[in-house]
Design a protein around this motif. Sequence first.
Motif, PDB file in Angstrom:
ATOM      1  N   ASP A   1      85.360  27.759 -53.906  1.00 54.66           N
ATOM      2  CA  ASP A   1      85.592  27.796 -52.469  1.00 54.66           C
ATOM      3  C   ASP A   1      87.025  28.144 -52.165  1.00 54.66           C
ATOM      4  N   ALA A   2      87.743  28.003 -52.930  1.00 46.83           N
ATOM      5  CA  ALA A   2      89.200  28.714 -52.747  1.00 46.83           C
ATOM      6  C   ALA A   2      89.101  30.226 -52.656  1.00 46.83           C
ATOM      7  N   THR A   3      88.343  30.901 -53.595  1.00 46.48           N
ATOM      8  CA  THR A   3      88.220  32.224 -53.375  1.00 46.48           C
ATOM      9  C   THR A   3      87.652  32.833 -52.057  1.00 46.48           C
ATOM     10  N   PHE A   4      86.609  31.867 -51.788  1.00 49.78           N
ATOM     11  CA  PHE A   4      86.055  32.337 -50.204  1.00 49.78           C
ATOM     12  C   PHE A   4      87.214  32.297 -49.297  1.00 49.78           C
TER      13      PHE A   4
ATOM     14  N   ALA B   1      91.979  27.949 -43.456  1.00 51.13           N
ATOM     15  CA  ALA B   1      91.522  26.888 -43.031  1.00 51.13           C
ATOM     16  C   ALA B   1      90.183  27.076 -42.527  1.00 51.13           C
ATOM     17  N   ALA B   2      90.132  28.014 -41.590  1.00 50.70           N
ATOM     18  CA  ALA B   2      88.759  28.361 -40.980  1.00 50.70           C
ATOM     19  C   ALA B   2      87.750  28.792 -42.308  1.00 50.70           C
ATOM     20  N   GLY B   3      88.266  29.352 -43.161  1.00 54.25           N
ATOM     21  CA  GLY B   3      87.504  29.613 -44.255  1.00 54.25           C
ATOM     22  C   GLY B   3      86.738  28.593 -44.994  1.00 54.25           C
ATOM     23  N   TYR B   4      87.548  27.551 -45.184  1.00 52.56           N
ATOM     24  CA  TYR B   4      87.038  26.264 -45.727  1.00 52.56           C
ATOM     25  C   TYR B   4      86.150  25.605 -44.687  1.00 52.56           C
ATOM     26  N   ALA B   5      86.462  25.677 -43.488  1.00 52.12           N
ATOM     27  CA  ALA B   5      85.794  24.958 -42.397  1.00 52.12           C
ATOM     28  C   ALA B   5      84.100  25.723 -42.379  1.00 52.12           C
ATOM     29  N   ASP B   6      84.176  26.958 -42.724  1.00 54.99           N
ATOM     30  CA  ASP B   6      82.928  27.649 -42.755  1.00 54.99           C
ATOM     31  C   ASP B   6      82.153  27.406 -44.015  1.00 54.99           C
ATOM     32  N   ARG B   7      82.887  27.140 -44.851  1.00 54.73           N
ATOM     33  CA  ARG B   7      82.018  26.769 -46.200  1.00 54.73           C
ATOM     34  C   ARG B   7      81.431  25.512 -46.063  1.00 54.73           C
ATOM     35  N   ALA B   8      82.313  24.399 -45.506  1.00 49.36           N
ATOM     36  CA  ALA B   8      81.915  22.899 -45.549  1.00 49.36           C
ATOM     37  C   ALA B   8      80.588  22.846 -44.784  1.00 49.36           C
ATOM     38  N   ALA B   9      80.586  23.685 -43.474  1.00 51.96           N
ATOM     39  CA  ALA B   9      79.623  23.644 -42.661  1.00 51.96           C
ATOM     40  C   ALA B   9      78.262  24.259 -43.214  1.00 51.96           C
ATOM     41  N   ALA B  10      78.377  24.957 -44.189  1.00 54.03           N
ATOM     42  CA  ALA B  10      77.174  25.289 -44.717  1.00 54.03           C
ATOM     43  C   ALA B  10      76.563  24.626 -46.006  1.00 54.03           C
TER      44      ALA B  10
END
Length: 210
Positions: free
Chosen positions: A96-99, A172-181
């Motif tokens: 997730d950190a890479t994304f 932070a937005a990248g993490y939010a997107d991953r979390a939503a998916a």
Amino acid sequence: MKGLFLTLEGIDGAGKSSHIDALEALFRAQGRQVTRTREPGGTPLAETLRELILVQPMDALTESLLVFAARRDHIVRVIEPALARGDVVLCDRFTDATFAYQGAGRGFDAAVLSALERWVQGAPGAASGPLLQPDVTLWFDLPPETAAERLAGARLPDKFESQPVEFFRRVAAGYADRAAASNRFVRIDASQARDRVWQQVEAALAGRAR
Ligand code: TYD
């Protein structure tokens, strides 16, 4: 006993690392063996790659390839054997950190990252099928401005920590997107006081720990 793969994620300064000792103690108190590790890193080769990744300037594809090369060594030598033994694998950051950092932060192509993820976390040569993924990801979420204040003066910043706050807004937005998916994420409100953050971590694992 079945292994449990638990990862901690969040932007720099989110405070995830300060809960790892307590997490390890929580699982050990339940009689679990714990393998505690981190990315990039976790093996001698991957730790060597970490030193390059966190210091050397490089283009985003090179950085992504090195991160996934380190990850491959880490999975083969540490993560998979530990899960096969039934350990709890407590890993400070994973894919997730890479994304979030290379993908959202640096603007690198997420489709290429997904292809590398399949190569590194899938069955060798398989174009589809399951990927090795964490069972649970604790996502320490807090505003990038707050994280920057916490980091300020804490220590000599590395390549990522010295990025401007706009970079961390994208991460932070990248993490939010991953979390939503995916439903493996548990959002931890990391802006609260440390003991309140720990209460959330304990609550998140109440059903999993054992
Ligand atoms: P971090 O985990 O925060 O360790 P420390 O607490 O010692 O600073 O540092 C690792 C850094 O590497 C962090 O800034 C995020 C970055 N990183 C990536 O850019 N991509 C990745 O795939 C991973 C795992 C980390």
